[in-house]
Design a protein around this motif. Structure first.
Motif, PDB file in Angstrom:
ATOM      1  N   GLY A  32      34.019  57.744 -20.823  1.00  0.00           N
ATOM      2  CA  GLY A  32      35.254  57.921 -20.343  1.00  0.00           C
ATOM      3  C   GLY A  32      35.760  58.996 -21.286  1.00  0.00           C
ATOM      4  O   GLY A  32      35.129  59.917 -21.985  1.00  0.00           O
TER       5      GLY A  32
ATOM      6  N   GLU B 105      35.767  60.674 -29.176  1.00  0.00           N
ATOM      7  CA  GLU B 105      35.429  61.723 -28.116  1.00  0.00           C
ATOM      8  C   GLU B 105      36.676  62.177 -27.680  1.00  0.00           C
ATOM      9  O   GLU B 105      37.773  61.498 -27.562  1.00  0.00           O
TER      10      GLU B 105
ATOM     11  N   ARG C 271      34.777  70.228 -14.143  1.00  0.00           N
ATOM     12  CA  ARG C 271      35.572  70.110 -15.196  1.00  0.00           C
ATOM     13  C   ARG C 271      36.980  70.350 -15.230  1.00  0.00           C
ATOM     14  O   ARG C 271      37.216  71.152 -14.244  1.00  0.00           O
TER      15      ARG C 271
ATOM     16  N   THR D  61      21.055  66.166 -16.208  1.00  0.00           N
ATOM     17  CA  THR D  61      20.239  65.159 -15.240  1.00  0.00           C
ATOM     18  C   THR D  61      21.093  64.719 -13.879  1.00  0.00           C
ATOM     19  O   THR D  61      22.247  64.829 -14.140  1.00  0.00           O
TER      20      THR D  61
HETATM   21  C1  SAM Z   1      29.882  59.970 -23.037  1.00  0.00           C
HETATM   22  S1  SAM Z   1      29.772  61.594 -22.274  1.00  0.00           S
HETATM   23  C2  SAM Z   1      31.399  61.839 -22.072  1.00  0.00           C
HETATM   24  C3  SAM Z   1      32.321  62.666 -23.050  1.00  0.00           C
HETATM   25  C4  SAM Z   1      33.829  63.089 -22.526  1.00  0.00           C
HETATM   26  N1  SAM Z   1      34.296  62.276 -21.843  1.00  0.00           N
HETATM   27  C5  SAM Z   1      33.627  64.464 -21.820  1.00  0.00           C
HETATM   28  O1  SAM Z   1      33.253  64.557 -20.751  1.00  0.00           O
HETATM   29  O2  SAM Z   1      34.284  65.421 -22.208  1.00  0.00           O
HETATM   30  C6  SAM Z   1      29.220  62.509 -23.297  1.00  0.00           C
HETATM   31  C7  SAM Z   1      28.395  63.708 -22.932  1.00  0.00           C
HETATM   32  O3  SAM Z   1      27.150  63.479 -22.144  1.00  0.00           O
HETATM   33  C8  SAM Z   1      26.938  64.545 -21.248  1.00  0.00           C
HETATM   34  N2  SAM Z   1      26.562  64.173 -20.011  1.00  0.00           N
HETATM   35  C9  SAM Z   1      27.179  63.476 -19.169  1.00  0.00           C
HETATM   36  N3  SAM Z   1      26.523  63.334 -17.911  1.00  0.00           N
HETATM   37  C10 SAM Z   1      25.466  64.111 -18.166  1.00  0.00           C
HETATM   38  C11 SAM Z   1      24.571  64.622 -17.094  1.00  0.00           C
HETATM   39  N4  SAM Z   1      24.354  63.945 -15.961  1.00  0.00           N
HETATM   40  N5  SAM Z   1      23.619  65.593 -17.618  1.00  0.00           N
HETATM   41  C12 SAM Z   1      23.550  66.177 -18.755  1.00  0.00           C
HETATM   42  N6  SAM Z   1      24.704  65.597 -19.900  1.00  0.00           N
HETATM   43  C13 SAM Z   1      25.223  64.710 -19.348  1.00  0.00           C
HETATM   44  C14 SAM Z   1      28.218  65.571 -21.685  1.00  0.00           C
HETATM   45  O4  SAM Z   1      27.827  66.648 -22.244  1.00  0.00           O
HETATM   46  C15 SAM Z   1      29.284  64.837 -22.225  1.00  0.00           C
HETATM   47  O5  SAM Z   1      30.082  65.440 -22.737  1.00  0.00           O
END
Ligand code: SAM
Ligand code: SF4
Length: 352
Positions: free
Chosen positions: A62, A92, A131, A190
């Motif tokens: 989130g 975060e 984004r 991914t």
């Molecule tokens: C917990 S997530 C979310 C952090 C925050 N909400 C954001 O998106 O800015 C942490 C990180 O996981 C990575 N991430 C999430 N889904 C991904 C995917 N399908 N493939 C690669 N990286 C992913 C992104 O770089 C993201 O910033």
């Protein structure tokens, strides 16, 4: 013991994301706060938390920057006496919602580390990923974080998307390197079920060549790889290392996960269900063999290493083969992988 709090609210849903997050339930923030406080009260007993025993607190999502400092302050008050005096406290944030005031509020609450989901500085790629921010906002957010006093700043990047090539990644990493950050996470995209990217063709460009290019470029800019997706320019995330070393962790919130001794706890990922009963969770019991295999997989993907003397004889014999083939090294009785790209292959070799 380490503590994770999940904030399952986001402004919009990114096209690649399968994390537990909601974009249309902002009216539930106050009742969510009540629910996390209730769950924490139960975990105080279940994890037998004693004063000054929590070494790191990570608030992730989130999007935690959708949650106001005043709301979060109620949770912080509840946990303060459990935190050691120099606990790592990470939050975060997303560049579009981390305003100067919000960042200041987080410093005032005691957060000493911040991790921004930047993903890229290229506006076209940011749009492609779905984004809600652009390059300018990302740069401003990191600079403001520095200005309000964050000295431990990290950013997340995503690579191996359809938009990526050497030129774009060189630009992304050059811009990142000029920022006052001491940590960077770079994730290979991914494709996850129930995401927009799952339904479209070719969002991902899976390329080992580009992955190696990213790692080498980061190294040239002073970021050393200490886990397959994590890079330190003078600071390794203590909280993440806790997960990789199988420390106990308390997981608070909808979609969070907890771990104590040989058990994992999974509260509901459904927001309304969680709010209704934050004490309800699924419990997974892990056998000694499952725990050992997990430990092997996690430690070979990072620089945490494995205690050689604690390995069962049949696994130690195979580990010895990897040492002889110079695929791994021993230091002070611990066994370390030297090539994280081969981590899963090596772990399979050791455990099968
Ligand atoms: C917990 S997530 C979310 C952090 C925050 N909400 C954001 O998106 O800015 C942490 C990180 O996981 C990575 N991430 C999430 N889904 C991904 C995917 N399908 N493939 C690669 N990286 C992913 C992104 O770089 C993201 O910033
Ligand atoms: S990537 Fe981050 S901001 Fe985007 S939907 Fe997922 S959790 Fe929310």
């Amino acid at each position: 013991m380490i503590l994770y709090l999940h904030i399952p609210f986001c402004d919009s849903k990114c096209f690649y994301c399968s994390f537990c997050s909601y974009t249309d339930k902002n009216n539930l923030k106050e009742v969510y706060l009540e629910a996390i406080l209730r769950q924490f009260e139960r975990e105080e007993k279940r994890f037998n938390i004693s004063e000054k025993s929590i070494t790191s607190f990570f608030t992730g999502g989130g999007t935690p920057s959708t949650f106001s400092p005043s709301l979060l302050s109620f949770f912080i008050k509840k946990i303060t006496h459990y935190l050691i005096s120099n606990a790592e406290m990470t939050i975060e944030a997303n560049p579009n919602s981390a305003t100067f005031e919000w960042l200041l509020g987080m410093r005032e609450l005691g957060f000493n580390r911040i991790s921004f989901g930047v993903q890229s500085f290229n506006d076209e790629k940011l749009k492609f990923l779905g984004r809600a921010h652009n390059q300018k906002q990302a740069l401003e957010a990191v600079e403001n974080a520095w200005r309000v006093g964050f000295k431990n700043i990290s950013i997340d990047l995503i690579y191996n998307t359809k938009c990526d090539n050497k030129k774009l990644l060189l630009e992304d990493i050059t811009i990142a390197s000029a920022l006052p950050i001491n940590h960077l996470s770079a994730y290979s995209l991914t494709i996850e079920k129930n995401t927009k990217f799952y339904k479209i063709q070719n969002a991902q460009k899976e390329s080992l060549y580009l992955a190696k290019y990213v790692i080498n470029l980061l190294k040239d800019n002073g970021f050393l790889c200490y886990e397959i997706s994590n890079f330190s320019r003078g600071y390794e995330c203590f909280h993440n290392k806790g997960y990789w070393q199988h420390d106990d962790y308390i997981g608070i919130g909808c979609g969070a996960v907890g771990f104590y001794k040989n058990k994992r706890f999974y509260p509901s990922r459904n927001l309304e269900e969680y709010i209704k009963n934050p004490l309800l969770d699924k419990v997974e019991n892990l056998s000694d063999e499952e725990l050992l295999f997990e430990k092997i997989f996690l430690s070979l993907r990072s620089n945490t290493g494995l205690e050689f003397a604690k390995l069962p004889f049949d696994i130690a014999k195979k580990a010895d083969i990897l040492l002889k083939e110079k695929k791994c090294v021993m230091k002070n009785g611990r066994f370390y992988n030297t090539n994280f790209f081969l981590a899963d292959e090596m772990a399979l070799f050791l455990t099968s």
